[in-house]
Design an enzyme around this catalytic site. Sequence first.
Site, short mmCIF file in Angstrom:
data_model
loop_
_atom_site.label_atom_id
_atom_site.label_comp_id
_atom_site.label_asym_id
_atom_site.label_seq_id
_atom_site.Cartn_x
_atom_site.Cartn_y
_atom_site.Cartn_z
N HIS A 21 0.82 -1.21 0.00
CA HIS A 21 0.00 0.00 0.00
C HIS A 21 0.86 1.28 0.00
O HIS A 21 0.93 1.94 -1.02
CB HIS A 21 -1.01 0.03 1.15
CG HIS A 21 -1.98 -1.11 1.09
ND1 HIS A 21 -2.71 -1.42 -0.02
CD2 HIS A 21 -2.32 -2.06 2.02
CE1 HIS A 21 -3.45 -2.48 0.20
NE2 HIS A 21 -3.23 -2.89 1.43
N ASP A 77 -5.02 -7.89 -3.66
CA ASP A 77 -5.35 -7.69 -2.24
C ASP A 77 -6.69 -8.32 -1.84
O ASP A 77 -6.76 -9.51 -1.59
CB ASP A 77 -5.31 -6.18 -1.95
CG ASP A 77 -5.31 -5.87 -0.46
OD1 ASP A 77 -5.24 -6.81 0.35
OD2 ASP A 77 -5.38 -4.68 -0.09
ZN ZN Z 1 -3.57 -6.77 2.22
#
Ligand code: ZN
Length: 457
Positions: A272, A323
Site C-alpha cells: 500500500h 489484495d
Molecule cells: Zn492486504
Amino acid sequence: MNKEQIIWARQALLPDGWANDVCVTLDAQGRIATVTPQSAPQGHRVDTLLPAPVNLHSHAFQRAMAGMTEARGPDPRDTFWTWRRLMFRFLEHLTPDHARAIAAMVQMEMLEAGYAAIAEFHYLHHQPDGTPYDDLAEMAQGHCAAAEETGIGLTLLPVLYRYGGLDRRALAPGQRRFGNGLDQFSALFDGAAKAVAGLGSDSGIGVAPHSLRAVQPEDLAFCMELAGDRVIHMHLAEQDAEVTEVEAALGARPVTWLLDNAPVSERWCLIHCTQMTPDETLRLARSGAVAGLCPITEASLGDGIFDGARYLAQGGRFGVGSDSNIRISLVEELRGFEYSQRLRDRGRAVLATPTHSTGRVLWDGAVAGGAQAAARETGAIAPGLWADMLALDSQQPDLEGRCGDMTLDTLVFAGDHRAIGHVWAAGRHVVKDGAHVNRDRIIAQFRHVQHQLQAVV
Ligand code: ZN
C-alpha cells in the site's frame, strides 16, 4: 513435468525492447531455453507475446465477499473499518475446504487475467475460536493444493499476527484465526515450507509480519531471522487512522519509522504505502524495496492515492496486487494506478517517460517489481528464466493493427481479460484460448462454497 515447447510470436516484448517473428523454446522444466527473433513461423503461433507479471499481494479468501460490502452501514461515514467487521463475521464460518476452493477460483482468475504467479499473504491460520488445526499448516496446504490444481506459481507468505493494536491489546474475537506466538509461528512456517516444497520448483516461501499494528518492533527482528535471505512483505501505511495510531505509539509515521528502524532493502515488499509524505516517498524509492500497489482495492476501501509520479521519478520500484480480490484484473490495476494520478494532478500520461508510453512503463514496472517481490526467477522473456508469459488474442478488434508500445497502451487503457489468449506459468500452459484448462471444475467448486457461506453469513 512439462513437455518441451516452441512458441512463435509476430511480436514479443524482450529485455531490449520489441522484436518481430520471435521463436521462444521452453525446456522440460518450464524455463525459457532460447529466444530467436527473425525466425520462420513454427510451433504454437501467437500474435503478441509478453512477460507475465506476479500478482504480489492477495488474501484469497476475501474473494468470496466481493460485492457484499457495498451498502452503507449504520455508521455516519462508511469506512474501511466497517468492511473489516464484515470480514471478521465471514471468518466465523469459513472451513479449510471452503478456503481451498476459493483460493483455486482466485488463482484461476489471476491466470486468466494474465498473471503467471501469486504472492499469497496468508494469515487465516486457525479454527474460528483460534485453536490450531491438528496440522498447524492445514490452511497453508490449502493454498498449495489450489496451486497444484491451477498451475499458478506460488510464493506463500505466512503472516505473523500477534496483537489487536499497537498497545499490544489482545486479538479481538474476529482476529483469533490469525494469531500466533513466535514459537508456534516458527512451526507453522516450517509446515508451510514443507507444503510449498511439494509444488514445482518455481514456487517458494517468504515471511510476512502483518503490519506495525499487529507485530511489535522486536517481532520484526524475529521475522527477519526466520526469513533468512527470503522476501519479507508487510502492510505499511494504508489508512489515515493507521498513521495516527503508529505516530502516537512509535513517535513517527509508519514509513519513516520502518526506514529508520529496519534494514529495508530489495528483499522487502511494502504493501500500500498510500499514506506517505514527499520525503518518505523519496526515501522509500531509494531503499530498493518494492511498493506493493493494489489500486482496485485501495479505491474500493477509500484508502487514498499513492504518490506514483514522485516515486517513479526517483526510480522507485513497484508491482501490483489484487489484495481483497474484489475484482481480479491485471489491466484494471495498471489503469487504476495511472488514472488515480491523472485525477489528482489533472494531467495525462502522468507515469509515461520521454521514451516509454504509459502502458509500457506500467507493464515493465509491474513485471520487474513483481519478480523482485516474489524472489521469482522471472521478469522477462529471456533464456534461463521461468517461462511466465502471456499471448494476446489477435482476434480482439481493439488490438487490430497495433504494434509495439501502442499494443500495451491499448491493452491497458482499452482492453480487458478478453484480450488474454494464452498464459504460461513456468512453462505450464494453463490458459488456452482465454480459458483456464480446469475452469469448469473450479467454478463448480466455488459456486458450491458460495451457496454454503451465503446461507450462514
Ligand atoms: Zn492486504
